[in-house]
Design a protein around this motif. Sequence first.
Motif, short mmCIF file in Angstrom:
data_model
loop_
_atom_site.label_atom_id
_atom_site.label_comp_id
_atom_site.label_asym_id
_atom_site.label_seq_id
_atom_site.Cartn_x
_atom_site.Cartn_y
_atom_site.Cartn_z
N THR A 13 0.84 -1.20 0.00
CA THR A 13 0.00 0.00 0.00
C THR A 13 0.87 1.25 0.00
O THR A 13 0.66 2.17 -0.80
CB THR A 13 -0.95 0.00 1.22
OG1 THR A 13 -1.74 -1.19 1.18
CG2 THR A 13 -1.85 1.22 1.21
N LEU A 14 1.85 1.28 0.89
CA LEU A 14 2.77 2.42 0.93
C LEU A 14 3.53 2.55 -0.38
O LEU A 14 3.66 3.65 -0.93
CB LEU A 14 3.76 2.28 2.08
CG LEU A 14 3.29 2.64 3.47
CD1 LEU A 14 4.38 2.34 4.49
CD2 LEU A 14 2.88 4.09 3.54
N ALA A 15 4.02 1.44 -0.89
CA ALA A 15 4.78 1.46 -2.14
C ALA A 15 3.93 2.01 -3.28
O ALA A 15 4.42 2.81 -4.09
CB ALA A 15 5.28 0.06 -2.47
N ARG A 85 11.75 2.79 11.14
CA ARG A 85 12.76 2.71 12.20
C ARG A 85 13.37 4.08 12.43
O ARG A 85 14.04 4.62 11.56
CB ARG A 85 13.81 1.67 11.85
CG ARG A 85 13.20 0.26 11.88
CD ARG A 85 14.04 -0.83 11.33
NE ARG A 85 15.36 -0.99 11.89
CZ ARG A 85 16.13 -2.03 11.61
NH1 ARG A 85 15.70 -3.01 10.83
NH2 ARG A 85 17.33 -2.12 12.13
N ASP A 86 13.13 4.62 13.63
CA ASP A 86 13.58 5.97 13.93
C ASP A 86 14.54 6.05 15.11
O ASP A 86 14.76 7.12 15.68
CB ASP A 86 12.38 6.89 14.16
CG ASP A 86 11.53 6.46 15.35
OD1 ASP A 86 11.82 5.41 15.98
OD2 ASP A 86 10.55 7.17 15.67
N GLN A 87 15.16 4.93 15.46
CA GLN A 87 16.14 4.92 16.55
C GLN A 87 17.46 5.49 16.05
O GLN A 87 17.84 5.30 14.90
CB GLN A 87 16.35 3.50 17.06
CG GLN A 87 15.10 2.85 17.61
CD GLN A 87 14.59 3.58 18.83
OE1 GLN A 87 15.35 3.85 19.76
NE2 GLN A 87 13.31 3.91 18.84
N ASP A 88 18.17 6.17 16.94
CA ASP A 88 19.45 6.77 16.58
C ASP A 88 20.42 5.76 15.97
O ASP A 88 21.13 6.06 15.01
CB ASP A 88 20.11 7.44 17.79
CG ASP A 88 19.47 8.77 18.13
OD1 ASP A 88 18.72 9.32 17.29
OD2 ASP A 88 19.73 9.28 19.24
N LYS A 105 8.64 7.15 7.79
CA LYS A 105 7.46 6.98 6.95
C LYS A 105 6.32 7.93 7.27
O LYS A 105 5.36 7.99 6.52
CB LYS A 105 6.98 5.53 7.01
CG LYS A 105 7.92 4.59 6.30
CD LYS A 105 7.40 3.19 6.27
CE LYS A 105 8.37 2.29 5.54
NZ LYS A 105 7.94 0.89 5.56
N ASN A 106 6.42 8.68 8.35
CA ASN A 106 5.37 9.65 8.63
C ASN A 106 5.56 10.95 7.83
O ASN A 106 4.81 11.90 8.00
CB ASN A 106 5.30 9.96 10.14
CG ASN A 106 6.59 10.56 10.66
OD1 ASN A 106 7.58 10.66 9.95
ND2 ASN A 106 6.57 10.96 11.93
N ILE A 107 6.52 10.97 6.93
CA ILE A 107 6.79 12.14 6.10
C ILE A 107 5.64 12.35 5.10
O ILE A 107 5.05 11.38 4.61
CB ILE A 107 8.14 11.98 5.37
CG1 ILE A 107 8.57 13.29 4.71
CG2 ILE A 107 8.07 10.86 4.34
CD1 ILE A 107 9.99 13.25 4.18
N SER A 108 5.31 13.59 4.83
CA SER A 108 4.26 13.86 3.84
C SER A 108 4.82 13.62 2.43
O SER A 108 6.03 13.68 2.21
CB SER A 108 3.79 15.32 3.95
OG SER A 108 4.79 16.20 3.47
#
Length: 175
Positions: A13-15, A85-88, A105-108
């Motif tokens: 779906t995202l793709a 994945r948003d870990q440092d 992935k929360n980017i517009s």
Amino acid sequence: MSEHILIVEDDLTLAANYCDALKDRGFEVTHRCDRVSAEAVVAESLPDMAIIDIALGSDKEGGFELCRLLRARSAELPIVFLTARDQDIDIVSGFRLGADDYLTKNISLAHLQARISALLARSKALRGREEPQTHLQRGRLALDIERMEASWRGAPVALTVTEYWMVEALARRPG
């Protein structure tokens, strides 16, 4: 010819959203769901940009491995991680492997498209940098740029420095 973007994303779906948005902007887009099929695409020819998720199905580090392979094939290829994945540690690992950008992935879609356009423009500008020319040929006119000498039909033409610069400027921009 439009730029070719490879998207490696296991969420269909995202793709589809990413592919549709980029195709609407005029990009040629190839989508693959896993590292192995993405590597097959890259083996045929490198895209102009790669957008990669890190976890690709059961291959939890597949995106990192693909980035490593892509960077080994090309130092100039823009590589973007687009992942949940948003870990440092993941972000730092992505950059250490050679990614040019790391997005969550929360980017517009508008923000994503802006980042893609900026990276492609930078990549194009860097590719456009060529070694300085030492000679320039325009029809019967030949210029030796290092020596600031001109010749017409093989015969030297005596020019002052200012005259030479004017001839060179005109020869570089015909018409």
